[in-house]
Motif scaffolding. Sequence first.
Motif, short mmCIF file in Angstrom:
data_model
loop_
_atom_site.label_atom_id
_atom_site.label_comp_id
_atom_site.label_asym_id
_atom_site.label_seq_id
_atom_site.Cartn_x
_atom_site.Cartn_y
_atom_site.Cartn_z
N GLY A 1 24.18 3.64 -16.10
CA GLY A 1 23.17 2.76 -16.67
C GLY A 1 23.82 1.56 -17.31
N GLY A 2 23.08 0.93 -18.21
CA GLY A 2 23.61 -0.27 -18.83
C GLY A 2 22.88 -0.58 -20.12
N ILE A 3 23.23 -1.75 -20.64
CA ILE A 3 22.66 -2.19 -21.92
C ILE A 3 21.67 -3.31 -21.64
CG2 ILE A 3 23.20 -3.21 -24.16
CD1 ILE A 3 24.32 -0.37 -23.80
N THR B 1 34.02 0.57 -32.28
CA THR B 1 32.82 0.67 -33.13
C THR B 1 31.52 0.47 -32.38
OG1 THR B 1 32.81 -1.70 -33.56
CG2 THR B 1 34.12 -0.31 -35.07
N GLY B 2 31.58 -0.09 -31.17
CA GLY B 2 30.34 -0.43 -30.47
C GLY B 2 29.78 -1.79 -30.86
N ARG B 3 30.44 -2.45 -31.83
CA ARG B 3 29.89 -3.69 -32.39
C ARG B 3 29.70 -4.80 -31.35
NH1 ARG B 3 33.44 -4.91 -37.29
NH2 ARG B 3 32.97 -2.72 -37.65
N LEU C 1 23.51 8.35 -28.20
CA LEU C 1 23.88 7.03 -27.67
C LEU C 1 23.46 5.89 -28.61
CD1 LEU C 1 25.35 5.69 -25.39
CD2 LEU C 1 23.35 6.02 -23.92
N PRO C 2 22.26 5.96 -29.22
CA PRO C 2 21.86 4.87 -30.13
C PRO C 2 22.78 4.71 -31.35
CG PRO C 2 19.93 6.12 -29.45
CD PRO C 2 21.14 6.89 -28.97
N ARG C 3 23.57 5.75 -31.68
CA ARG C 3 24.44 5.67 -32.86
C ARG C 3 25.50 4.59 -32.74
NH1 ARG C 3 26.03 11.94 -33.80
NH2 ARG C 3 27.10 11.14 -35.64
N ILE C 4 25.81 4.16 -31.50
CA ILE C 4 26.84 3.12 -31.35
C ILE C 4 26.24 1.77 -30.95
CG2 ILE C 4 28.63 4.78 -30.75
CD1 ILE C 4 28.32 3.73 -27.80
N LEU C 5 24.91 1.68 -30.84
CA LEU C 5 24.29 0.44 -30.36
C LEU C 5 24.05 -0.53 -31.51
CD1 LEU C 5 21.63 1.93 -27.91
CD2 LEU C 5 23.88 0.97 -27.34
N PRO C 6 24.45 -1.81 -31.33
CA PRO C 6 24.11 -2.82 -32.33
C PRO C 6 22.60 -3.09 -32.32
CG PRO C 6 25.81 -3.60 -30.78
CD PRO C 6 25.23 -2.35 -30.21
#
Lengths: 340, 340
Positions: free
Chosen positions: B328-330, B165-167, B253-258
Amino acid sequence: MDYKSSGVNIDAGNETVRRIKGLARATFTPGVLSEIGSFGGLFSLGAAWRDPVLVSSADGVGTKLKVAFMTGRHDTIGVDLVNHCVNDILVQGAVPLFFLDYLATGALSPDVAEQIVKGLAQACRDNGCALLGGETAEMPGFYAAGEYDVAGFIVGAVERDHLITGRTIAPGDVLVALPSSGLHTNGYSLARRIAFEHVGLQADQHVAALGETIGEALLRPHRSYLPVMRPLLATGRVKGMAHITGGGITDNLPRILPADTRARIDRSMWDVPALFGWLGAVGEVPVEDQWRSFNMGMGLIVAVSADDADWLLEELRSSGETGAHVVGGIEAGAPSVRYA
Amino acid sequence: MDYKSSGVNIDAGNETVRRIKGLARATFTPGVLSEIGSFGGLFSLGAAWRDPVLVSSADGVGTKLKVAFMTGRHDTIGVDLVNHCVNDILVQGAVPLFFLDYLATGALSPDVAEQIVKGLAQACRDNGCALLGGETAEMPGFYAAGEYDVAGFIVGAVERDHLITGRTIAPGDVLVALPSSGLHTNGYSLARRIAFEHVGLQADQHVAALGETIGEALLRPHRSYLPVMRPLLATGRVKGMAHITGGGITDNLPRILPADTRARIDRSMWDVPALFGWLGAVGEVPVEDQWRSFNMGMGLIVAVSADDADWLLEELRSSGETGAHVVGGIEAGAPSVRYA
């Protein structure tokens, strides 16, 4: 050159998704685990099923869409699509779980898309089916201005031992027809040619023989047989069901017949509704073509043993279905329809 | 007036169904309980699942179809469609169970329909997914001669405790990109405008910068990430995956970012393939629009903890995926992409 100048409007797409989200959310059932906008829609069957079989179907609305374009009415097409799909899996005994749509257009109008999805969402709610997701595609150069195509995909479930297959249909069984609400979603290329080219009507012209405008008569939504058939699905007494779609009774009824059985339809036992009589007469359509193009007023045909005919009619009546009648039976022969 | 004269050819439809049946049957997996031509397709999950979540997605191929029309090549579009759908549910951890298609055309050519379904069936087999059914609609007056639209619908499953989920994505995690095979199925309205209008190429013209014809470059099928990602889905170490489709990395990519996490893409860590560089340069596309229209060579982006980056790259390499790299990274921020 930027993306918008290529004819695709990402912002109109986002605006459409925004409007659709609320409509779809209102259809969500307890099985839905996701939000619209995820990559995939998530659905849990839950613990209520013993040995579920998933039943799935894809369909479109065909050229009935042209009647929507002519009348500018876009909120019933979604009802057609959902109910068509619901009936296609109902005939195997399945109740719907979730539905997804594909909507393609040349230039996306958030207003029209919202009307279409309103119809989808309304019908999903009425059938207890979640509108779980979909795709809205803007495809410059594919569709004429103001036109679109729409397809639907449904997934339902049935316990394996409640599958309805037609396998036990045998000579002596009877066939009961449930009334359609109109043409449903089939025969529109022929019907439009008769009404709008041969007769030369405008969509808003009143037709005395029909008691309404031709646009109203042709746009009437496909009905769902789920509400009246649902209580009977697990009784084991419904031997087979045929959803009368493209190809009419002639092509659809044989799909559920075992080898060495033939269906007999007694036309004298059924009052063909005015719309079909009018189309056949003014279009000078050969009778065989009428029964292979249109549902002729019978949207669903149910096969039961002769002993169960009264039971079926009584059950249907108690669900408010007063127009169902015995219209024929099963005899020995090759899978086909004999009109008597 | 008969049905055939209305522009719908039931016999061409039946001929098409006959040809499709064998192709579809070759994709059937043990879960399939039905034959093509039933009202609905039947699929049993079987006893292998503990607490399955169904994951479903609908998609089209967009205006990549126009490249198929220009080149007369119709056997790869189905590969695009299936692989796009497979990837859309893979990113949530699901493996595909079955697929249905909707094919709409103005006048049905059994030859073209067969080519399209060949591609669908090939890709379904490659992904271990049953081509369970579909709808072939002949809609006179909707599509230009020789043109069609096609949509796909996929259902897969994942154990609830293996949902991705990316959570758990958090600052410090790294992003690994897997190479795309080309444009996949997005950005075609812009790419076609650049290649065929702005530059004025014919589909069969060789482009030196690409080392092949523009038709070959643009028609290359969307790849499936299932074979290389499948062994990693249940490890619990894949935090999130984004399938880079319409809207590019910027929108997907933002669709899976908390909340409170932002993705950083270091463009210097990725060699953009020649096709994207060429489209951007000759089309004078602003850089931001390039990264919001095209996948820029990254078809799938996977988020893992920094500790798992080497593990992921090694696992991918052992599956034959040699082109994957950290890109890249978070970091802390609002869900979005910062290009560095």
